[in-house]
Design a protein around this motif. Structure first.
Motif, PDB file in Angstrom:
ATOM      1  N   GLN A   1       0.836  -1.188   0.000  1.00 22.02           N
ATOM      2  CA  GLN A   1       0.000   0.000   0.000  1.00 22.02           C
ATOM      3  C   GLN A   1       0.883   1.255   0.000  1.00 22.02           C
ATOM      4  OE1 GLN A   1      -2.944   0.799  -0.917  1.00 22.02           O
ATOM      5  NE2 GLN A   1      -4.007  -0.449   0.631  1.00 22.02           N
ATOM      6  N   LEU A   2       1.899   1.225   0.872  1.00 15.90           N
ATOM      7  CA  LEU A   2       2.800   2.373   1.002  1.00 15.90           C
ATOM      8  C   LEU A   2       3.530   2.656  -0.298  1.00 15.90           C
ATOM      9  CD1 LEU A   2       4.608   4.476   2.475  1.00 15.90           C
ATOM     10  CD2 LEU A   2       6.062   2.582   3.132  1.00 15.90           C
ATOM     11  N   TRP A   3       4.166   1.612  -0.855  1.00 14.21           N
ATOM     12  CA  TRP A   3       4.981   1.874  -2.042  1.00 14.21           C
ATOM     13  C   TRP A   3       4.132   2.260  -3.234  1.00 14.21           C
ATOM     14  CZ3 TRP A   3       9.168   3.443  -0.447  1.00 14.21           C
ATOM     15  CH2 TRP A   3       9.930   2.789   0.508  1.00 14.21           C
ATOM     16  N   SER A   4       2.926   1.685  -3.354  1.00 11.74           N
ATOM     17  CA  SER A   4       2.124   2.118  -4.500  1.00 11.74           C
ATOM     18  C   SER A   4       1.679   3.558  -4.310  1.00 11.74           C
ATOM     19  CB  SER A   4       0.945   1.174  -4.770  1.00 11.74           C
ATOM     20  OG  SER A   4       0.356   0.774  -3.586  1.00 11.74           O
ATOM     21  N   HIS A   5       1.433   3.952  -3.031  1.00  8.56           N
ATOM     22  CA  HIS A   5       1.072   5.358  -2.802  1.00  8.56           C
ATOM     23  C   HIS A   5       2.260   6.277  -3.092  1.00  8.56           C
ATOM     24  CE1 HIS A   5      -1.674   8.389  -1.388  1.00  8.56           C
ATOM     25  NE2 HIS A   5      -0.732   8.893  -0.607  1.00  8.56           N
ATOM     26  N   VAL A   6       3.441   5.847  -2.680  1.00 10.41           N
ATOM     27  CA  VAL A   6       4.637   6.654  -2.961  1.00 10.41           C
ATOM     28  C   VAL A   6       4.804   6.845  -4.466  1.00 10.41           C
ATOM     29  CG1 VAL A   6       7.162   6.645  -2.897  1.00 10.41           C
ATOM     30  CG2 VAL A   6       5.879   6.091  -0.842  1.00 10.41           C
ATOM     31  N   LYS A   7       4.654   5.748  -5.197  1.00  2.53           N
ATOM     32  CA  LYS A   7       4.803   5.838  -6.658  1.00  2.53           C
ATOM     33  C   LYS A   7       3.737   6.755  -7.257  1.00  2.53           C
ATOM     34  CE  LYS A   7       7.293   1.884  -8.333  1.00  2.53           C
ATOM     35  NZ  LYS A   7       7.236   0.545  -8.925  1.00  2.53           N
ATOM     36  N   ARG A   8       2.521   6.645  -6.694  1.00  5.59           N
ATOM     37  CA  ARG A   8       1.423   7.449  -7.206  1.00  5.59           C
ATOM     38  C   ARG A   8       1.720   8.940  -7.028  1.00  5.59           C
ATOM     39  NH1 ARG A   8      -2.618   4.135  -5.406  1.00  5.59           N
ATOM     40  NH2 ARG A   8      -2.769   5.231  -3.424  1.00  5.59           N
ATOM     41  N   VAL A   9       2.098   9.352  -5.812  1.00  4.16           N
ATOM     42  CA  VAL A   9       2.345  10.791  -5.624  1.00  4.16           C
ATOM     43  C   VAL A   9       3.588  11.226  -6.397  1.00  4.16           C
ATOM     44  CG1 VAL A   9       1.199  11.012  -3.386  1.00  4.16           C
ATOM     45  CG2 VAL A   9       3.629  10.500  -3.448  1.00  4.16           C
ATOM     46  N   ASN A  10       4.528  10.315  -6.539  1.00  9.64           N
ATOM     47  CA  ASN A  10       5.727  10.641  -7.299  1.00  9.64           C
ATOM     48  C   ASN A  10       5.375  10.903  -8.757  1.00  9.64           C
ATOM     49  OD1 ASN A  10       7.989   9.018  -9.149  1.00  9.64           O
ATOM     50  ND2 ASN A  10       8.810  10.577  -7.782  1.00  9.64           N
ATOM     51  N   GLU A  11       4.481  10.091  -9.316  1.00  8.54           N
ATOM     52  CA  GLU A  11       4.135  10.246 -10.729  1.00  8.54           C
ATOM     53  C   GLU A  11       3.139  11.368 -10.946  1.00  8.54           C
ATOM     54  OE1 GLU A  11       3.052   6.267 -11.815  1.00  8.54           O
ATOM     55  OE2 GLU A  11       5.144   5.642 -11.583  1.00  8.54           O
ATOM     56  N   SER A  12       2.098  11.441 -10.076  1.00  9.87           N
ATOM     57  CA  SER A  12       1.042  12.413 -10.359  1.00  9.87           C
ATOM     58  C   SER A  12       1.428  13.811  -9.879  1.00  9.87           C
ATOM     59  CB  SER A  12      -0.268  11.977  -9.728  1.00  9.87           C
ATOM     60  OG  SER A  12      -0.134  11.952  -8.319  1.00  9.87           O
ATOM     61  N   GLU A  13       2.169  13.927  -8.774  1.00  5.20           N
ATOM     62  CA  GLU A  13       2.467  15.261  -8.254  1.00  5.20           C
ATOM     63  C   GLU A  13       3.956  15.598  -8.341  1.00  5.20           C
ATOM     64  OE1 GLU A  13       0.497  15.702  -4.422  1.00  5.20           O
ATOM     65  OE2 GLU A  13      -0.996  14.258  -5.047  1.00  5.20           O
ATOM     66  N   ARG A  14       4.700  14.731  -8.984  1.00  7.85           N
ATOM     67  CA  ARG A  14       6.141  14.918  -9.160  1.00  7.85           C
ATOM     68  C   ARG A  14       6.880  15.197  -7.855  1.00  7.85           C
ATOM     69  NH1 ARG A  14       8.705  14.555 -13.430  1.00  7.85           N
ATOM     70  NH2 ARG A  14      10.299  16.130 -13.197  1.00  7.85           N
ATOM     71  N   VAL A  15       6.467  14.496  -6.805  1.00  8.07           N
ATOM     72  CA  VAL A  15       7.143  14.627  -5.516  1.00  8.07           C
ATOM     73  C   VAL A  15       8.474  13.889  -5.592  1.00  8.07           C
ATOM     74  CG1 VAL A  15       7.017  14.017  -3.073  1.00  8.07           C
ATOM     75  CG2 VAL A  15       4.963  14.778  -4.266  1.00  8.07           C
ATOM     76  N   THR A  16       9.535  14.579  -5.150  1.00  7.53           N
ATOM     77  CA  THR A  16      10.844  13.939  -5.067  1.00  7.53           C
ATOM     78  C   THR A  16      10.881  13.108  -3.792  1.00  7.53           C
ATOM     79  OG1 THR A  16      11.742  15.910  -6.108  1.00  7.53           O
ATOM     80  CG2 THR A  16      13.316  14.414  -5.072  1.00  7.53           C
ATOM     81  N   VAL A  17      11.367  11.879  -3.895  1.00  7.93           N
ATOM     82  CA  VAL A  17      11.359  11.015  -2.716  1.00  7.93           C
ATOM     83  C   VAL A  17      12.787  10.614  -2.359  1.00  7.93           C
ATOM     84  CG1 VAL A  17      10.474   8.882  -1.706  1.00  7.93           C
ATOM     85  CG2 VAL A  17       9.090  10.126  -3.371  1.00  7.93           C
ATOM     86  N   PHE A  18      13.100  10.774  -1.063  1.00  7.98           N
ATOM     87  CA  PHE A  18      14.399  10.373  -0.549  1.00  7.98           C
ATOM     88  C   PHE A  18      14.130   9.350   0.538  1.00  7.98           C
ATOM     89  CE2 PHE A  18      18.030  10.585   2.248  1.00  7.98           C
ATOM     90  CZ  PHE A  18      19.112  10.853   1.432  1.00  7.98           C
ATOM     91  N   LEU A  19      14.503   8.095   0.322  1.00  9.03           N
ATOM     92  CA  LEU A  19      14.115   7.071   1.288  1.00  9.03           C
ATOM     93  C   LEU A  19      15.303   6.242   1.736  1.00  9.03           C
ATOM     94  CD1 LEU A  19      13.775   3.886  -0.074  1.00  9.03           C
ATOM     95  CD2 LEU A  19      12.241   5.254  -1.480  1.00  9.03           C
ATOM     96  N   THR A  20      15.156   5.676   2.923  1.00  2.00           N
ATOM     97  CA  THR A  20      16.128   4.685   3.375  1.00  2.00           C
ATOM     98  C   THR A  20      15.351   3.419   3.700  1.00  2.00           C
ATOM     99  OG1 THR A  20      15.987   5.000   5.758  1.00  2.00           O
ATOM    100  CG2 THR A  20      17.370   6.538   4.562  1.00  2.00           C
ATOM    101  N   THR A  21      15.977   2.284   3.518  1.00  2.00           N
ATOM    102  CA  THR A  21      15.323   1.026   3.856  1.00  2.00           C
ATOM    103  C   THR A  21      16.387  -0.056   4.009  1.00  2.00           C
ATOM    104  OG1 THR A  21      13.779  -0.673   3.133  1.00  2.00           O
ATOM    105  CG2 THR A  21      14.927   0.515   1.414  1.00  2.00           C
ATOM    106  N   HIS A  22      16.022  -1.094   4.744  1.00  2.00           N
ATOM    107  CA  HIS A  22      16.911  -2.254   4.834  1.00  2.00           C
ATOM    108  C   HIS A  22      16.463  -3.366   3.899  1.00  2.00           C
ATOM    109  CE1 HIS A  22      19.635  -0.889   7.782  1.00  2.00           C
ATOM    110  NE2 HIS A  22      18.757  -0.787   8.757  1.00  2.00           N
ATOM    111  N   TYR A  23      15.323  -3.152   3.239  1.00  2.00           N
ATOM    112  CA  TYR A  23      14.812  -4.187   2.321  1.00  2.00           C
ATOM    113  C   TYR A  23      15.281  -3.849   0.909  1.00  2.00           C
ATOM    114  CZ  TYR A  23      11.866  -5.105   6.335  1.00  2.00           C
ATOM    115  OH  TYR A  23      11.409  -5.379   7.600  1.00  2.00           O
ATOM    116  N   MET A  24      16.267  -4.606   0.431  1.00  2.00           N
ATOM    117  CA  MET A  24      16.887  -4.285  -0.850  1.00  2.00           C
ATOM    118  C   MET A  24      15.918  -4.480  -2.020  1.00  2.00           C
ATOM    119  SD  MET A  24      19.708  -3.178  -0.106  1.00  2.00           S
ATOM    120  CE  MET A  24      19.908  -2.863   1.626  1.00  2.00           C
TER     121      MET A  24
END
Lengths: 264, 248
Positions: free
Chosen positions: A170-193
């Motif tokens: 749910q989270l990643w699809s929402h991130v992708k959605r706002v990234n594509e529709s609103e051109r939000v720049t995303v800076f993320l950290t994660t341990h899941y490669m």
């Protein structure tokens, strides 16, 4: 959108971030990877005005966050690695406070809060105090809150820590959605490669405070001659396990747990 | 402005929801009021000072305002540990507004607490001599609350964890209380004690309340007010400065 030059931060004799430089273009999803204690969170804290760099420069949308704090803060949203909710307030009130602090117009804030709480399946529990929530629910609420205003840059510090696969998706699809529709720049950290591989356009790998590789996931795999990003990561950072000593914060959390029986 | 309001409201909501804490925080004032109030009454009367309960009630009210406002400032430490502080510090709101919202919230809670103790002491037999002056006494209560909420924020911004807490309690808060003349009249003391009590801002607050409620005071009420205003302004400035320097 984010431009970092020779950034360094030391705490006493310990250098947490050492001469780091990178750039993130507008509309890009950039994953910042590294083992525990590598300097990821310290970097995010400097990017988000919580810490002053020891040396080097940062520009967020052309602004220096250490001199134009409020202007810079208007441009980003952040989901922290550790909890930052008010346990005595309800889920809805936490959203409300966030909306006011970020100057989201009341009506818009209410509509978006409803939409987000529904998306992250917290709507039915919106009037409960957050301290009664499970770890996963708190995490989901933090994430929902991070999306309440529409920032130009979104910082996500290990957002999927402790989330089940459903919420992660749910989270990643929402991130992708706002990234594509609103051109939000995303800076993320994660341990899941696998997440980084799937979501990020570009990746930076940090270890012992130094940026040791950066490029597209494909380029990093090619550079290390490995098939998966996980293998590439291990090839770059070695396979020894890093330990962080407990910070005063961790110690006091334990103390608080001992005494308050989970008052917050 | 709306940021100040929402943070003020937050402090109030937290207070109203912490039932156990409200009851617990009334315990200590009740001990002072009932045990000391009635226990020392005969001695006090024989010394020619009148009814001790009447004398000590404004002091106990002042004490509950003091404790409550310092604690609300130190609540900053909890917010730091539990993360909510970060949420406010990265928001596009000036730190001054955040500090003012918190301080006013803490002060409001402290005044409510003071009013609760006032009601309890009236049930115990405290009778203000001049009912007309009660709103003025309330004004002094507000002044005490603001002064010490600001002090609490200044201290809370400077501490990293709870280890300093006992230190603050034993070497700052308790002395402020004991030296304020809350429990004994500030007249005819030795030069050292006179000097030290004159440095205690709470002494002026409680003296002001006593002047309004009982018509007896050690200082001029206008002096009380002036001192509280001056100390309050300084502590607000210090609190705002310390708060603006917080790094997480």
């Amino acid at each position: 959108m984010i431009c970092v030059r020779n950034l360094a931060k030391s705490f006493g004799s310990f250098t947490a971030v050492n001469d780091v430089s990178f750039e993130v273009a507008e509309g890009e999803i950039f994953a910042f990877l590294g083992p525990n204690g590598a300097g990821k969170t310290t970097t995010i804290k400097m990017l988000t005005t919580l810490l002053h760099p020891t040396s080097g420069s940062i520009q967020l949308d052309g602004l220096d966050p250490s001199t134009h704090q409020n202007e810079a803060r208007k441009r980003f949203g952040i989901v922290f690695q550790d909890p930052s909710l008010d346990g005595d307030l309800t889920a809805w009130e936490n959203m409300e406070v966030h909306g006011v602090l970020y100057h989201v117009p009341r009506k818009v804030g209410r509509a978006r809060s409803e939409e987000l709480l529904k998306l992250f399946e917290l709507w039915d529990r919106r009037n409960e105090q957050v301290k009664k929530f499970s770890g996963g629910m708190k995490r989901r609420l933090e994430i929902a809150r991070g999306f309440l205003h529409t920032p130009k840059i979104l910082f996500l510090d290990e957002p999927t820590l402790g989330l089940d696969p459903q919420s992660r998706n749910q989270l990643w699809s929402h991130v992708k959605r706002v990234n594509e529709s609103e051109r939000v720049t995303v800076f993320l950290t994660t341990h899941y490669m696998d997440e980084a591989d799937r979501v990020a356009h570009r990746i930076g790998v940090i270890d012992h405070g130094k940026l040791i590789a950066q490029g597209t996931p494909q380029a990093i795999k090619e550079q290390t001659g490995t098939a998966s990003l996980e293998d590439a990561f291990l090839a770059l950072t070695g396979s020894t396990i890093r330990d962080e000593s407990a910070s005063p914060t961790d110690q006091i959390r334990q103390f608080a747990k001992m005494w308050s029986g989970g008052r917050r | 402005m709306s940021a100040i309001y929402i943070l003020w409201l937050r402090e109030l909501k937290r207070y109203v929801r912490s039932h156990a804490q409200i009851v617990a925080s009334l315990g200590q004032p009740m001990l002072y009021l009932l045990v000391l109030g009635f226990g020392l009454s005969p001695v006090f009367k024989r010394a020619g000072y009148g009814d001790y309960l009447q004398f000590v009630a404004p002091g106990v009210i002042g004490m509950s305002v003091l404790f409550s406002s310092i604690f609300s400032g130190l609540g900053l430490l909890w917010d730091r540990q539990f993360g909510f502080l970060k949420e406010t510090l990265v928001a596009p709101v000036s730190r001054l507004q955040i500090m003012i919202g918190r301080t006013l919230g803490g002060a409001t809670v402290a005044v409510i607490q003071g009013l609760l103790v006032t009601v309890i002491s009236m049930i115990a037999g405290f009778r203000p001599a001049h009912l007309i002056n009660v709103p003025l006494a309330l004004g002094f209560m507000v002044a005490i609350a603001i002064v010490f909420s600001a002090l609490g924020v200044a201290i809370g911004s400077s501490l990293q964890d709870m280890q300093g807490f006992q230190l603050i309690m034993n070497f700052l808060v308790m002395p402020i209380y004991f030296l304020s003349g809350a429990m004994f009249p500030l007249v005819g003391l030795g030069p050292v004690l006179t000097f030290v009590t004159h440095l205690d801002p709470l002494a002026y607050g409680i003296d002001g309340m006593r002047a309004m409620l009982l018509g007896q005071s050690a200082f001029n009420p206008l002096v009380d007010l002036a001192v509280l205003a001056a100390v309050g302004a300084v502590l607000l400035a210090v609190g705002a400065y310390r708060f603006s320097k917080i790094e997480i």
